[in-house]
Design a protein around this motif. Sequence first.
Motif: not given
Ligand SMILES: [Zn+2]
Length: 238
Positions: A33, A45-46, A79-80, A108-109
Amino acid sequence: MIADVFRGIVTTSNVIAETPGGRDDRVVVVGAHLDSVPQGPGIQDNGSGSAAILEIALQMAELDIEPRNKVRFAWWGAEESGLVGSQFYVDNLSKREIKNIALNLNFDMIGSPNFVRFVYDGNGSDTPLAGPNGSKNIEQVFLDYFINQGLPTEPTAFDGRSDYGPFIAVGIPAGGLFTGAERIKTEDEVAIYGGTAGEQYDPCYHLACDTFDNISLEALDQMSDAVAHSVLTFAMTT
Ligand SMILES: [Zn+2]
């Protein structure tokens, strides 16, 4: 306590790029994302996952790699806000297009400052949830890679908390890597990975301090190599 809430309608996009060649009935969707929470820049992130897959896409082009299976890179929007971009993408696939996606890899991360090397537990061997058939094989590619590198890993729950969620919901196998967010690192994990016990894996998770200073380059380097290995493995597999 101060509540700072944005309410309104905004427009966002997924950014998608795919290899010109490769079988289009065995597509490998590689996602990360691209958005962050409004509170911070979201470098870990991210930016970490987004940058890793961008570099792999660029290198595949640079090295003229001709994949057996089409590789489709996706930088998901929003995404968030609840997996909005990836959900929209999957919702707009036809039955045929869903069938043509062999798997989804999600990153992701992958550069948490107080990291642990987590691999999504695709077969539910250590966590309550298993992914669709095939997720086990994806997990195994990562596990074999890290064993070969002499790098220990831990399983992390396949709970649909990131953009692979909409894919597994329609039966597409998935897998991916993660280096930890708001949970607290244990003494046992410090014995293996170093870092600080009793602190979050990512102390700046969803905060303004998620800047370039909030990246472990060691973690990012190790995980990026594993990302590249997995993308190439699935791009070339028969
Ligand atoms: Zn994330």
